[in-house]
Write a protein that holds these residues in place. Structure first.
Motif, short mmCIF file in Angstrom:
data_model
loop_
_atom_site.label_atom_id
_atom_site.label_comp_id
_atom_site.label_asym_id
_atom_site.label_seq_id
_atom_site.Cartn_x
_atom_site.Cartn_y
_atom_site.Cartn_z
N ARG A 12 -29.47 29.95 -21.44
CA ARG A 12 -28.22 30.62 -21.10
C ARG A 12 -27.09 29.97 -21.88
O ARG A 12 -26.92 28.76 -21.86
N ILE A 13 -26.31 30.80 -22.57
CA ILE A 13 -25.26 30.31 -23.46
C ILE A 13 -23.89 30.76 -22.96
O ILE A 13 -23.70 31.91 -22.59
N LEU A 14 -22.94 29.83 -22.96
CA LEU A 14 -21.54 30.17 -22.74
C LEU A 14 -20.82 30.03 -24.07
O LEU A 14 -20.83 28.96 -24.67
N LEU A 15 -20.23 31.12 -24.55
CA LEU A 15 -19.49 31.12 -25.80
C LEU A 15 -18.02 30.88 -25.51
O LEU A 15 -17.39 31.64 -24.77
N VAL A 16 -17.47 29.80 -26.06
CA VAL A 16 -16.09 29.39 -25.80
C VAL A 16 -15.24 29.64 -27.03
O VAL A 16 -15.56 29.16 -28.13
N ARG A 17 -14.17 30.38 -26.85
CA ARG A 17 -13.25 30.68 -27.94
C ARG A 17 -12.05 29.73 -27.90
O ARG A 17 -11.56 29.39 -26.83
N ASP A 18 -11.61 29.32 -29.07
CA ASP A 18 -10.33 28.63 -29.19
C ASP A 18 -9.24 29.68 -28.96
O ASP A 18 -9.12 30.63 -29.74
N PRO A 19 -8.45 29.56 -27.90
CA PRO A 19 -7.48 30.62 -27.61
C PRO A 19 -6.38 30.75 -28.66
O PRO A 19 -5.70 31.78 -28.71
N PHE A 20 -6.23 29.74 -29.52
CA PHE A 20 -5.16 29.78 -30.52
C PHE A 20 -5.68 29.94 -31.95
O PHE A 20 -4.91 30.22 -32.85
N ASN A 21 -6.98 29.76 -32.16
CA ASN A 21 -7.48 29.77 -33.53
C ASN A 21 -8.95 30.18 -33.56
O ASN A 21 -9.83 29.39 -33.86
N SER A 22 -9.22 31.42 -33.23
CA SER A 22 -10.57 31.94 -33.22
C SER A 22 -10.58 33.32 -33.86
O SER A 22 -9.66 34.12 -33.66
N SER B 297 -14.02 27.84 -33.21
CA SER B 297 -12.65 27.36 -33.43
C SER B 297 -12.47 27.10 -34.91
O SER B 297 -13.09 26.19 -35.47
N GLU B 298 -11.65 27.89 -35.55
CA GLU B 298 -11.48 27.77 -37.00
C GLU B 298 -10.90 26.42 -37.39
O GLU B 298 -11.27 25.84 -38.39
N ALA B 299 -9.97 25.89 -36.59
CA ALA B 299 -9.31 24.64 -36.95
C ALA B 299 -9.96 23.42 -36.33
O ALA B 299 -9.65 22.29 -36.68
N ALA B 300 -10.90 23.63 -35.39
CA ALA B 300 -11.53 22.52 -34.68
C ALA B 300 -10.47 21.59 -34.08
O ALA B 300 -10.50 20.37 -34.26
N ALA B 301 -9.52 22.18 -33.38
CA ALA B 301 -8.42 21.42 -32.81
C ALA B 301 -8.94 20.36 -31.84
O ALA B 301 -9.79 20.63 -30.99
N ARG B 302 -8.39 19.16 -31.98
CA ARG B 302 -8.88 18.03 -31.19
C ARG B 302 -8.74 18.28 -29.70
O ARG B 302 -9.66 17.98 -28.93
N ASP B 303 -7.60 18.83 -29.27
CA ASP B 303 -7.39 19.02 -27.84
C ASP B 303 -8.37 20.05 -27.27
O ASP B 303 -8.83 19.92 -26.13
#
Length: 218
Positions: free
Chosen positions: A25-35, A80-86
């Motif tokens: 089972r997979i949960l796909l997580v989007r970067d809300p600011f850079n996806s 996450s395109e930018a791989a933001a640290r936070d």
């Protein structure tokens, strides 16, 4: 004229399984600011082709821990395109009570960002070239690596625990030697006899002796 038979159909794809024997089972997580929506869809397609079960798509926001708790995924994928640290730290922190493999698909190839991601708890850091065909092999490697790392952590924790227990046993033996004027072998046999009589582990019996000695000193 010899007739040619059509090639047999390929065998059906068996869905990947979790340690419990159920489909992963997979949960796909989007970067809300850079996806990117097209990358999210590529991951969706790859999961479907490989037989994974996509339980949900969620943003990396304050509600993520509750989404993880509700869906109980075997693995998380971050887009996450930018791989933001936070964002990475938030996702990894959200799984702290039940570690899971975490795969990151990103366009950021900065080496410092990679080190930060692995330090945060990311299992696989995948840069560029995201296609549906790449999803399954990437996840297979991530699962294998996560299992190996968990095994190493378990072995390290066991070794540390054994070291702590040996120190407790040695301390209890020292207290018995001091109190009764006996040899180290005699102290060990007394400690072992106490453990057998009370049906305790040797380290637990040793801790009991230490606790009693401390209470008497008080």
């Amino acid at each position: 004229m010899r007739s040619s038979k059509p090639p047999p159909p390929p065998p059906p794809v068996q869905p990947p399984e979790s340690p419990a024997g159920t489909p992963l089972r997979i949960l796909l997580v989007r970067d809300p600011f850079n996806s990117h929506d097209e990358d999210v869809e590529a991951i969706r397609s790859g999961l479907a082709e490989a037989g994974y079960e996509l339980v949900s798509v969620a943003d990396a926001d304050v509600d993520l821990p509750e989404r993880i708790e509700a869906s109980q995924p075997d693995m998380l994928i971050i887009e996450s395109e930018a791989a933001a640290r936070d964002v990475l730290e938030h996702v990894c922190f959200s799984t702290r009570n039940a570690p899971r493999p975490i795969v990151l698909f990103t366009d950021n190839n900065d080496s410092e960002r990679m080190r930060t991601a692995f330090a945060a708890g990311i299992t696989a850091y995948i840069v560029d070239g995201l296609t549906a065909e790449r999803v399954k092999p990437v996840l297979d490697v991530a699962l294998a690596r996560f299992g190996f790392e968990q095994q190493l952590r378990g072995e390290l924790a066991s070794a540390r625990n054994q070291l702590v227990e040996r120190k407790v046993i040695e301390r209890a033996k020292g207290l018995l030697i001091k109190q009764f004027g006996i040899t180290e072998d005699e102290a060990y046999h007394r400690l072992r006899r106490l453990a057998m009589d009370k049906k305790l582990r040797l380290a637990d019996a040793a801790q009991r002796i230490i606790d009693i000695s401390a209470a008497l000193d008080d």
